[in-house]
Design an enzyme around this catalytic site. Structure first.
Site, mmCIF file in Angstrom:
data_model
loop_
_atom_site.group_PDB
_atom_site.id
_atom_site.type_symbol
_atom_site.label_atom_id
_atom_site.label_comp_id
_atom_site.label_asym_id
_atom_site.label_seq_id
_atom_site.Cartn_x
_atom_site.Cartn_y
_atom_site.Cartn_z
ATOM 1 N N GLU A 1 0.862 -1.187 0.000
ATOM 2 C CA GLU A 1 0.000 0.000 0.000
ATOM 3 C C GLU A 1 0.893 1.229 0.000
ATOM 4 O OE1 GLU A 1 -3.171 0.747 -0.528
ATOM 5 O OE2 GLU A 1 -3.291 -1.368 -1.070
ATOM 6 N N SER A 2 0.812 2.040 -1.066
ATOM 7 C CA SER A 2 1.741 3.166 -1.197
ATOM 8 C C SER A 2 1.578 4.186 -0.063
ATOM 9 C CB SER A 2 1.605 3.826 -2.563
ATOM 10 O OG SER A 2 0.266 4.127 -2.838
ATOM 11 N N CYS B 1 4.569 -1.622 -8.912
ATOM 12 C CA CYS B 1 3.253 -1.178 -8.434
ATOM 13 C C CYS B 1 3.373 -0.018 -7.440
ATOM 14 C CB CYS B 1 2.488 -2.364 -7.846
ATOM 15 S SG CYS B 1 0.736 -2.047 -7.679
ATOM 16 N N HIS C 1 3.192 -6.694 -11.185
ATOM 17 C CA HIS C 1 4.027 -7.565 -10.357
ATOM 18 C C HIS C 1 4.506 -8.736 -11.191
ATOM 19 C CE1 HIS C 1 2.627 -5.518 -6.756
ATOM 20 N NE2 HIS C 1 1.440 -5.521 -7.326
ATOM 21 N N GLU D 1 6.890 -10.601 -9.576
ATOM 22 C CA GLU D 1 7.402 -11.414 -8.464
ATOM 23 C C GLU D 1 6.354 -12.380 -7.912
ATOM 24 O OE1 GLU D 1 6.700 -8.236 -8.386
ATOM 25 O OE2 GLU D 1 5.552 -7.775 -6.580
#
Lengths: 294, 199
Positions: B48-49, B78, B172, B174
């Site tokens: 969450e930025s 992201c 993403h 990953e």
């Protein structure tokens, strides 16, 4: 072709919430305070567990307007609770476009035999558990995230610790077994065989494993993280305390720096009173929320 | 050789660490600004930025990462890309680092119901490929500055960029055991000795 709502996409959001704190909120103002305190998501509900416990009555899914007000007030994910087995409440929450549904023992169960068939939904689900069998039954039904039940609204960490330790020790036991022992293990756990095989191989749950139920202090959060939780839910612990925003911030810090005791001293210093909490002996067995779910 | 660091304040940092390990790249988690001295490159993960920004502010990571980025590569996925951008159009709570010359819009695809997995076409250092990646409540890049190269698009949206030595992705890689991007960007850090021993 893009794959929307695949299991991978559902688990993907749970992965993004790791190392964070999900906070229970009852209105848009609290949601903003939670976001300001650094919450990774909020759980929208009309009454936090401590109030449900105090006021009694049937606890149902929240008013869509209240959830929608919260969705409009914050930019972080918004979760909401449906009663165990109440798939119609879940359908309404999905139509509201909540980001996660908690099929929760905090609300009064709607079905005493069956949980919601969660694979059918596009929105991911989180479910509570007390042991590995319960966790794997929920994952079998489609849950993309598991959390301990603990004892909601108690402000008492003892049950969350019991449940996390139980899950972790049962996982450890599976990893030491031979292939030919896993079927009997699945039978004893009451869990789907293929998931038992998967856990034996991975040494962990196939979905993120979070802690909930009774977390009230930064030290509680650190304890649960050290026991293997990947994120913590704080229900009543924040807005039942005397200082919601500083306490929220402190618990957020405690999850990031859970291994750093010196930092935890700094984080824990100067907070006002935590929620009062109750001893388990004060909650009669029939009134324990953790016993809901099958 | 110094390892690659993954900012581990919040988010899917463990997935990035695992990806680096699979790619034979030495990796460590970073929770304190002084650890930046111990690494050769930094990954800012998804998460969450707003939360990550807040946790960064509490220990003044902004200044330290901006300094680090003058000489070392930073890669963001992201939320990481949002934090590396120059400007976040729909959120003034976030103080972006300005190391990618782009403007972004948060949650531009909508809520979780609009998250998806799909194939994107990318070109990194003349290597053209298709990669399966996940867009989870993903941002969109609305403006690209002159100093930024576009590395990939999904439909008509720019999803991968490079400014100088820094890389940003709105998606993403990953999450689905894909090491392609980590290998391309941090190839100088691959532990060949370990790789040769394994082979």
């Amino acid at each position: 072709m893009p794959k929307e709502s695949s299991f991978e996409v559902k688990v993907g959001l749970a992965e993004m919430l790791k190392g964070g704190v999900i906070m229970d909120v009852m209105n848009a103002e609290q949601a903003k305070q939670a976001e300001e305190a650094g919450a990774v998501a909020v759980m929208a509900l009309e009454r936090i567990p401590a109030l449900i416990r105090k006021e009694g009555g049937i606890a149902r899914a929240s008013d869509p307007k209240m959830i929608n007000d919260i969705q409009k007030s914050v930019s972080i994910p918004v979760m909401a609770k449906a009663r165990i087995g109440h798939f119609a409440e879940a359908q309404i929450l999905e139509a509201l476009e909540v980001d996660f549904i908690d099929e929760s023992e905090v609300l009064t169960p709607a079905d005493e035999h069956n949980h919601i068939w969660k694979h059918e939904f596009k929105v991911p689900f989180v479910c509570g558990c007390r042991d590995l069998g319960e966790a794997l039954r929920r994952i079998g039904e489609g849950a993309a995230m598991i959390r301990t039940k603990g004892e909601p609204g108690s402000g008492n960490i003892v049950e969350a610790v019991r449940h996390m330790r139980q899950v972790q020790s049962e996982i450890k036991r599976l990893t030491t077994m031979n292939q030919d022992e896993l079927m009997a293990a699945a039978k004893n756990l009451g869990a789907p065989f293929t998931l038992v095989q998967q856990v034996a191989k991975l040494g962990k749950l196939p979905v993120p494993n979070f802690a909930a139920g009774g977390i009230a202090t930064p030290a509680d959060a650190s304890l649960m993280m050290q026991l293997g939780a990947e994120t913590v839910f704080v229900g009543s612990g924040i807005f039942m305390s005397d200082d919601p925003v500083p306490r929220g911030k402190a618990i957020v810090d405690a999850v990031t720096y859970y291994k750093d005791a010196a930092k935890l001293v700094e984080i824990s210093t100067g907070l006002k009173s935590a929620m009062k909490g109750v001893d388990m002996s004060e909650i009669p067995e029939g009134e324990r929320m953790q016993e809901r779910g099958w | 050789m110094k390892p690659i660091g993954v900012l581990a304040l919040q988010g899917d940092y463990e997935k990035h660490l695992n990806t680096l390990v699979r790619a034979e790249i030495p990796a460590i988690d970073i929770r304190y600004p002084d650890q930046l001295l111990e690494i050769n490159g930094l990954i800012i993960p998804g998460g969450e930025s707003t939360t990550m920004n807040d946790l960064m502010k509490r220990v003044d990571f902004h200044t330290h990462i901006a300094d680090f980025a003058k000489t070392k590569t930073v890669m963001g996925t992201c939320a990481g890309l949002i934090l590396m951008s120059k400007k976040v159009k729909n959120d003034d709570q976030i103080n972006p680092l300005g190391i990618l010359d782009i403007e972004v819009t948060r949650n531009a695809y909508g809520r979780q119901l609009n998250s998806f997995v799909d194939t994107v076409e990318v070109e990194i250092d003349n290597d053209h490929s298709q990669q399966e990646v996940a867009f989870i409540r993903a941002p969109k890049i609305s403006t690209v500055g002159k100093s930024t190269t576009i590395l990939g698009k999904h439909n008509n949206d720019i999803v991968a960029v490079k400014t100088g030595i820094h890389y940003g992705f709105t998606f993403h890689s990953e999450l689905n055991e894909n090491e392609y991007f980590h290998k391309c960007i941090f190839s100088d850090n691959i532990d060949f000795q370990k790789e040769n021993n394994a082979a």
